[in-house]
Design an enzyme around this catalytic site. Structure first.
Site, PDB file in Angstrom:
ATOM      1  N   CYS A 145       1.538  -0.034  -4.247  1.00  0.00           N
ATOM      2  CA  CYS A 145       1.286   1.255  -3.606  1.00  0.00           C
ATOM      3  C   CYS A 145       2.088   1.366  -2.326  1.00  0.00           C
ATOM      4  O   CYS A 145       2.554   0.371  -1.784  1.00  0.00           O
ATOM      5  CB  CYS A 145      -0.198   1.415  -3.257  1.00  0.00           C
ATOM      6  SG  CYS A 145      -1.342   1.071  -4.612  1.00  0.00           S
ATOM      7  N   THR A 146       2.199   2.583  -1.827  1.00  0.00           N
ATOM      8  CA  THR A 146       2.733   2.829  -0.495  1.00  0.00           C
ATOM      9  C   THR A 146       1.794   3.796   0.204  1.00  0.00           C
ATOM     10  O   THR A 146       1.466   4.846  -0.349  1.00  0.00           O
ATOM     11  CB  THR A 146       4.141   3.434  -0.557  1.00  0.00           C
ATOM     12  OG1 THR A 146       5.023   2.537  -1.247  1.00  0.00           O
ATOM     13  CG2 THR A 146       4.688   3.680   0.849  1.00  0.00           C
TER      14      THR A 146
END
Length: 382
Positions: A145-146
């Site tokens: 994820c970011t």
């Protein structure tokens, strides 16, 4: 001759770019605004998800196919059986919700329970890793994820995230943006996925937002997963804790304290944003204690202090060489700058660039707690 050489160089550059994008991106992302639903928490647990599930009942075979495509282990199956034997005792209302979802969709309860612990079992799920240099690690990750928290020049705080998860296109539409209601009022909004009762992305009407990023610590995946499952009852699954805090916490400060200290079933990153200047943080968690608190501290004398960007690695350590989304994310944020980057539109643009958005990106969410604004998009890979 000079013109011909220029054309040849251009063609070579174009071929290199096409080759790079094919090897690393694998697709072009198409963003579709999520459908919106309401989950009424005043209803009995067995009835809360019926409205949402009724729209996706026909997708039950696709969920089963997805489950069957994942790698599984006999020991994990045995652990899930033990959880199901005391589902309501271990999980309370969440266990009742899982049971009713399984009944309503006609899916085996074991499948629903296993998918609800996908975070804890992520390394056993056959996921493919993000890669930014064309190499493939020996062990893939199920989640990546970011998350970004950014403060604008007027000191308003914005929060954006991409969820990267090995989900096929035909079930990405199962993620929707839901308003969770209690006593007739919306208390938080979050991304809900049909069949999944935890929350990975949400914004409370009490002035804060939370996202969860997977934290990879290596180790033995089977041992990690079993320890996580057998800690239920005295520790929170990260996605269940996020939902609990979004439901009950009355402020950013209270939410932050709970995220720092509650016992967890798995290490994780909680990324939080609030409504006041410098209310933003990356909470790096071990199962039993706080590993690090990286707080937003905007200063005109400190370059690029106006944002925090977290992928899936401890921010004080180097990333894996095959997955340097951190470098690209920082490059894009610093290029766009605070004026344009610390907005919902700016974060949407940054989260849409490769490799921040990639062939694993299942959805993008943007949140502005002070303005009670949340936008979410399913991302389809073509």
């Amino acid at each position: 001759l000079h013109r011909e050489l220029e054309m040849k160089c251009y063609i070579v550059q174009l071929l290199v770019l096409v080759s790079l994008s094919t090897a690393t991106l694998g697709c072009s992302g198409h963003a579709v605004p999520m459908k919106k639903f309401t989950v009424d928490l005043d209803m009995p647990p067995e009835e809360r998800w019926i409205e949402l599930i009724s729209h996706y009942n026909s997708s039950a075979p696709l969920i089963v196919d997805y489950f069957n495509s994942l790698e599984k282990n006999e020991v994990i199956r045995d652990a899930i059986e033990l959880i199901m034997a005391d589902l309501d005792g271990l999980l309370g209302d969440l266990g009742k919700e899982m049971r009713s979802i399984a009944d309503y969709m006609g899916i085996d309860l074991g499948i629903i329970v296993t998918l609800n612990f996908a975070y804890e079992l992520r390394k056993l799920g056959g996921g493919h890793p993000n890669t930014t240099n064309g190499t493939t690690p020996s062990q893939g990750l199920g989640f990546a994820c970011t998350s970004i928290v950014a403060q604008d020049e007027d000191r308003a705080v914005f929060h954006g995230r991409n969820l990267d998860w090995n989900i096929p296109n035909d079930i990405r539409n199962l993620s929707v943006q839901a308003d969770f209601v209690k006593n007739g009022e919306v208390i938080f909004s979050g991304v809900a996925t049909a069949g999944f009762v935890g929350i990975l992305t949400g914004m409370s009407r009490s002035g804060f937002s939370v996202t969860i990023n997977e934290r990879d610590l290596g180790g033995d995946p089977l041992v990690d997963a079993l320890e996580a499952l057998f800690s239920l009852g005295h520790a929170w699954s990260p996605t269940h804790l996020a939902r609990k805090i979004l439901t009950t916490a009355s402020s950013y400060s209270e939410a932050l304290e709970l995220l720092k200290k509650e016992l967890l079933t798995a290490p994780t990153y909680f990324i939080v944003a609030g409504t006041q200047p410098n209310q933003g943080a990356v909470v790096t968690r071990d199962r039993n204690l706080l590993a690090d608190l990286w707080a937003l501290n905007v200063s005109p004398t400190v370059p690029n202090s106006w944002y925090l960007l977290e992928t899936n690695y401890d921010h004080w350590k180097p990333v894996y060489p095959y997955d340097n989304r951190r470098y690209y994310g920082n490059k894009y944020m610093q290029s766009i700058g605070q004026k344009d980057g610390a907005t919902m539109q700016g974060l949407l643009e940054v989260l849409g660039y490769w490799p921040i958005q990639n062939n694993l990106t299942a959805y993008t969410s943007l949140m502005y707690p002070e303005g009670n604004r949340m936008e979410s998009y399913d991302i389809y890979c073509f």
